[in-house]
Design an enzyme around this catalytic site. Structure first.
Site: not given
Ligand code: ADP
Ligand code: MG
Length: 394
Positions: A12-15, A33, A18, A10, A126
């Site tokens: 995909e980040g640099s680190y 995550k 999820v 759901v 952020d």
């Molecule tokens: P990153 O550091 O990769 O941005 P995030 O914690 O923002 O990590 O998670 C990336 C993405 O994953 C979010 O923008 C969202 O789309 C999805 N996501 C994160 N946490 C949840 C959650 N608890 N339930 C559903 N989707 C989530």
């Protein structure tokens, strides 16, 4: 991870990634995550540990609920309650902005989350649409505490900040190493306009372009920021964008303009505090804040009740550990001393059901001796919809 069935990514980040997952035993949905190898990349380690530390400390109905944490084969895994969608998805479906009532409902909750963090001396750093989760009932949960940190003491400086450009305050863009809670307030102002109009307020494509967007709208940077700009080696030889005439914010009412200006003051000192913004006419006119708080409590309560009728996730020690133990017994892939599993304490959850954040926080503590941490609330089962993976805006 063996206890969970992956339903796909759901985020995909640099680190890391999820994943939406289903707990095999209880059928519950979670977001896991999974950070990249944290021993190879020190930044990943720092971000993961920061997020874990802060999310354990911060428990509030408008913050994402961290359920469980473990480290396995040099990767950190954070298990969260699964939340239906992000604000970015709502914005993508409403290119002209959200209706006023929804805007107020979302912004009110985001401000509650930010107020709570700031009261705990934590800056999120952020705040942006994809870090704002929205449940099926419309309860907003701020997530992604990878860049968040506690306020520095006066002699300390912040060195490691790379959050999303579009929501970056002028002091960050010019490289001020002393900044504070007002950076979140600026991001909230950008977000407010984006939610109202459907368009990002300042979509800069470089740091200089970002400054240009801001200056075009609000006029020249304050003197201190101009000085920092010219002293910053990144901008060496570059002329600071200046503006003789400004293009004011458009397409919003006068009350909306006033509340956004309280967030988007060029001078961080001039920006409102989050707690003050909650009392702004934008929320208090027609008694929205009173009516909505009642509705919100009902929504939160409904979700709590739904959760409490469902089976809980428990880690089955045999399941998670079996492969590691098997390998250890063969002398391969020895379990690192840092490895740990943290599990939900079911009894605590039962006791804490239905309590308000202030009451609940008294019951949360991390017992390092048995690596157990207690959760605020049980979590709910949202509808099964797979999120599309989106490109991140950096
Ligand atoms: P990153 O550091 O990769 O941005 P995030 O914690 O923002 O990590 O998670 C990336 C993405 O994953 C979010 O923008 C969202 O789309 C999805 N996501 C994160 N946490 C949840 C959650 N608890 N339930 C559903 N989707 C989530
Ligand atoms: Mg994020």
């Amino acid at each position: 991870m063996e206890s969970y069935e992956s339903l796909g990514p759901v985020g995909e980040g640099s680190y890391g990634t999820v994943l939406k997952c289903r707990h095999r035993e209880s059928g519950r949905l979670v977001a896991i995550k999974k950070f990249m190898d944290s021993d190879e990349d020190k930044t990943v380690k720092k971000i993961a540990l920061r997020e874990i530390k802060l999310l354990r400390q911060l428990r509030h109905d408008n913050l994402v609920n961290l359920l469980m944490v473990w480290k396995r084969r040099r990767r950190w895994y954070l298990v969260f309650e699964f939340v239906d969608r992000t604000l970015l998805e709502d914005l993508e479906q409403n290119p002209n902005g959200l209706d006023l009532n929804t805007c107020r409902q979302y912004m009110f909750q985001i401000l509650r989350a930010a107020t709570f963090c700031h009261q705990q001396n934590v800056i999120h750093r952020d705040i942006k649409p994809e870090n704002i989760l929205i449940s099926q009932e419309g309860v907003v949960k701020l997530c992604d505490f990878g860049f968040a940190r506690t306020i520095a003491s006066p002699s300390e400086v912040y060195t490691d900040y790379v959050a999303t450009r579009w929501y970056r305050a002028p002091e960050l863009l010019v490289g001020d190493i002393k900044y504070g809670k007002p950076v979140d307030v600026w991001a909230l102002g950008c977000l407010l306009i984006e939610v109202l109009t459907g368009q990002p307020l300042f979509p800069g494509d470089s740091d200089l372009d970002q400054i240009y967007h801001i200056v075009k709208c609000f006029g020249n940077l304050v003197t201190h920021h101009q000085e920092l700009f010219y002293r910053n080696p990144i901008f060496s030889g570059v002329k600071l964008p200046e503006s003789s005439s400004t293009v004011p914010l458009q397409g919003i009412s006068s009350v909306q303009l006033i509340v956004s200006q309280r967030c988007l003051d060029m001078d961080p000192e001039g920006r409102a505090q989050c707690s003050e913004l909650l009392d702004h006419l934008f929320f208090t006119q027609d008694s929205f804040h009173i009516r909505f708080l009642e509705q919100l409590n009902a929504k939160i309560q409904k979700e709590h009740i739904e959760n409490s009728t469902l089976p809980k996730i428990t880690r089955s020690p045999g399941q998670e550990r079996s492969k590691v133990d098997e390998k250890n017994s063969r002398g391969k892939d020895k379990k690192h001393p840092e490895d740990m599993d943290e599990k939900v304490n079911k009894d605590k959850i039962e006791k804490m059901k239905g309590k308000q954040p202030s009451q609940v926080s008294k019951h949360i503590h991390n017992n390092n001796n048995n690596n157990t941490f207690y959760l605020k609330v049980p979590f709910r089962t949202p509808k099964v919809t797979l999120h599309k993976t989106r490109n991140k805006i950096q």
